[in-house]
Design an enzyme around this catalytic site. Structure first.
Site, PDB file in Angstrom:
ATOM      1  N   GLU A  59      -7.555   7.277   2.218  1.00 30.31           N
ATOM      2  CA  GLU A  59      -8.085   6.659   1.000  1.00 30.31           C
ATOM      3  C   GLU A  59      -8.808   7.716   0.175  1.00 30.31           C
ATOM      4  O   GLU A  59      -9.374   8.663   0.705  1.00 30.31           O
ATOM      5  CB  GLU A  59      -9.056   5.552   1.401  1.00 30.31           C
ATOM      6  CG  GLU A  59      -9.749   4.829   0.255  1.00 30.31           C
ATOM      7  CD  GLU A  59     -10.822   3.869   0.757  1.00 30.31           C
ATOM      8  OE1 GLU A  59     -11.162   2.940   0.013  1.00 30.31           O
ATOM      9  OE2 GLU A  59     -11.335   4.059   1.882  1.00 30.31           O
ATOM     10  N   LYS A 127      -7.441  -2.432  -4.133  1.00 29.80           N
ATOM     11  CA  LYS A 127      -8.281  -2.855  -3.009  1.00 29.80           C
ATOM     12  C   LYS A 127      -9.084  -4.114  -3.341  1.00 29.80           C
ATOM     13  O   LYS A 127      -9.817  -4.163  -4.330  1.00 29.80           O
ATOM     14  CB  LYS A 127      -9.227  -1.712  -2.630  1.00 29.80           C
ATOM     15  CG  LYS A 127     -10.073  -1.955  -1.398  1.00 29.80           C
ATOM     16  CD  LYS A 127     -10.937  -0.730  -1.134  1.00 29.80           C
ATOM     17  CE  LYS A 127     -11.807  -0.887   0.093  1.00 29.80           C
ATOM     18  NZ  LYS A 127     -12.675   0.305   0.282  1.00 29.80           N
ATOM     19  N   CYS A 164      -8.970   0.389   4.069  1.00 26.71           N
ATOM     20  CA  CYS A 164     -10.288   0.619   4.626  1.00 26.71           C
ATOM     21  C   CYS A 164     -11.038  -0.670   4.979  1.00 26.71           C
ATOM     22  O   CYS A 164     -10.725  -1.323   5.968  1.00 26.71           O
ATOM     23  CB  CYS A 164     -11.104   1.492   3.671  1.00 26.71           C
ATOM     24  SG  CYS A 164     -12.517   2.327   4.453  1.00 26.71           S
TER      25      CYS A 164
END
Length: 283
Positions: A59, A127, A164
């Protein structure tokens, strides 16, 4: 694999015996995008030479400086900017996955996961879950995504995208599994801290085991983040684990292993609750 494999009483087609070689490329992200692009291009070349069909990067690979949080919005680039153009052109003969910061048009940015293959974008995902935890506040500079991540075909396997902090939300992984994902790809910049490395491993193993799918989790390994990239198989076995330093690791994902896991541990069939309702996102 002639005649197929039995799973839950059903004879699966021969392609369920397919395998996919993946590469995990963890590195320490520098403050300037040119350095990071060179690192990514080097990893792409080595992954292709190693026979991988897919390379997963961490990321936030465009730029990072833990002493200057404002660098993130300042260095954000559109997906047709010079950083991604270089990666796009290099993706001939291999799929490449990672995350970059993309301007949102209002002075902030989207933490955007991309999937490249053969010189083209085949998927993107903004995200959903922003890391407002453990005294950090990702939402100060980042705009959240508003759409669920896709499931895309890479080689003979269907992969779902997560980023994540998403790994702490099991309903997202379950949604992807029910949508057909056999592999969950998890680029990350997992922040160090008391017990945090253990969290990273536990969550990655749990998402694989509870959904009987592979998890390919790749972490940035800079001064603040852990590295420790790993591959977890559908029965929760860590089949590849990297350390703290920059590294390129290879693993083989086997659809027969998925079929075996779903035969002996049919949690997706045995669940008593309907699929989680994620169509209406909060916030």
């Amino acid at each position: 694999m002639l005649g197929g494999t039995k799973w839950g009483g059903v004879v699966l087609p021969p392609e369920w015996g397919a395998v996919m070689k993946v590469a995990l490329g963890q590195f320490a992200v520098a403050p300037d995008w040119e350095t990071n692009q060179r690192q990514c291009l080097d990893l792409i070349g080595k992954a292709r030479e190693g026979g991988a069909e897919l390379l997963v990067l961490p990321e936030g690979i465009l730029a990072q400086d833990i002493n200057n949080p404002e660098l993130l919005p300042q260095t954000a680039q559109p997906l047709d900017g010079p950083f991604m153009e270089g990666l796009r052109k290099a993706s001939q003969g291999i799929a490449v996955v990672g995350c970059v910061n993309v301007p949102d048009g209002a002075g902030r940015f989207y933490n955007t996961q991309f999937v490249l293959r053969d010189g083209a974008f085949i998927a993107t995902y903004r995200k959903l879950h922003l890391y407002d935890a453990f005294s950090m506040k990702e939402s100060q500079r980042t705009s959240p995504g508003l759409e669920l991540p896709p499931v895309v075909q890479i080689g003979d396997m269907k992969v779902g995208l997560m980023t994540c902090y998403d790994v702490r939300f099991p309903e997202l992984a379950r949604h992807l599994a029910l949508a057909g994902a056999e592999v969950l790809l998890l680029p990350a910049a997992w922040v160090r801290g008391p017990g945090k490395e253990r969290h990273w491993e536990i969550m990655s193993v749990a998402r694989a085991l509870e959904n009987t799918c592979y998890v390919v989790a790749v972490g940035e390994c800079g001064a603040r983040n852990t590295g420790f990239s790993m591959v977890v198989d559908p029965l929760g076995v860590v089949t590849l684990a990297l350390g703290e330093a920059p590294a390129l690791g290879f693993a083989t994902l086997d659809r027969e292993r998925i079929a075996h896991a779903r035969r002996v541990l049919p949690v997706l069939e045995n669940r008593r609750f309907a699929a989680p309702v994620l169509a209406e996102l909060q916030g």
